[in-house]
Enzyme design. Structure first.
Site, mmCIF file in Angstrom:
data_model
loop_
_atom_site.group_PDB
_atom_site.id
_atom_site.type_symbol
_atom_site.label_atom_id
_atom_site.label_comp_id
_atom_site.label_asym_id
_atom_site.label_seq_id
_atom_site.Cartn_x
_atom_site.Cartn_y
_atom_site.Cartn_z
ATOM 1 N N TYR A 41 -0.725 -34.636 -60.712
ATOM 2 C CA TYR A 41 -1.519 -33.497 -61.166
ATOM 3 C C TYR A 41 -2.557 -33.127 -60.111
ATOM 4 C CZ TYR A 41 -4.608 -30.617 -64.006
ATOM 5 O OH TYR A 41 -5.380 -29.591 -64.487
ATOM 6 N N ARG A 60 4.291 -14.386 -55.224
ATOM 7 C CA ARG A 60 5.166 -13.602 -54.330
ATOM 8 C C ARG A 60 5.778 -12.427 -55.069
ATOM 9 N NH1 ARG A 60 7.057 -10.416 -51.899
ATOM 10 N NH2 ARG A 60 8.497 -10.488 -50.158
ATOM 11 N N LYS A 103 -2.784 -29.526 -58.065
ATOM 12 C CA LYS A 103 -3.949 -28.643 -58.118
ATOM 13 C C LYS A 103 -4.611 -28.501 -56.739
ATOM 14 C CE LYS A 103 -3.428 -27.439 -62.314
ATOM 15 N NZ LYS A 103 -3.145 -26.042 -62.682
#
Length: 92
Positions: free
Chosen positions: A72, A40, A76
């Site tokens: 994790y 952003r 991802k």
């Protein structure tokens, strides 16, 4: 739980039944939320300089679930979904 810092974020070896939710929060903050905030922050400049590129580092865990590291894998998967959505927003 064994945490390791890697180039693109944090990793945790801990099965879901014994994982530490506080570690999971930190892992998601580093692996996903930080990438979202950075995106952003740089996106207006990248769009102004188009054509340009944004690279978000994932792993095989972005497409495949593996045992003993659910946080994790979730981070991802989230990063891959975020990257695809950003692409759709700005591809034109």
């Amino acid at each position: 739980a064994l945490r390791r810092r890697h180039a693109a974020g944090l990793f945790d070896w801990a099965p879901a039944d014994v994982g530490d939710p506080d570690v999971w929060d930190e892992l998601v903050a580093v692996n996903l939320t930080a990438a979202m905030r950075a995106t952003r922050g740089v996106l207006p400049a990248l769009l102004a300089a188009a054509p340009s590129s944004l690279v978000l580092l994932g792993s095989g865990a972005a497409r495949t679930a593996f045992p003993r590291n659910p946080a994790y894998v979730a981070s991802k998967h989230g990063l891959a979904g975020f990257a695809r959505s950003v692409f759709l927003d700005v591809r034109d």
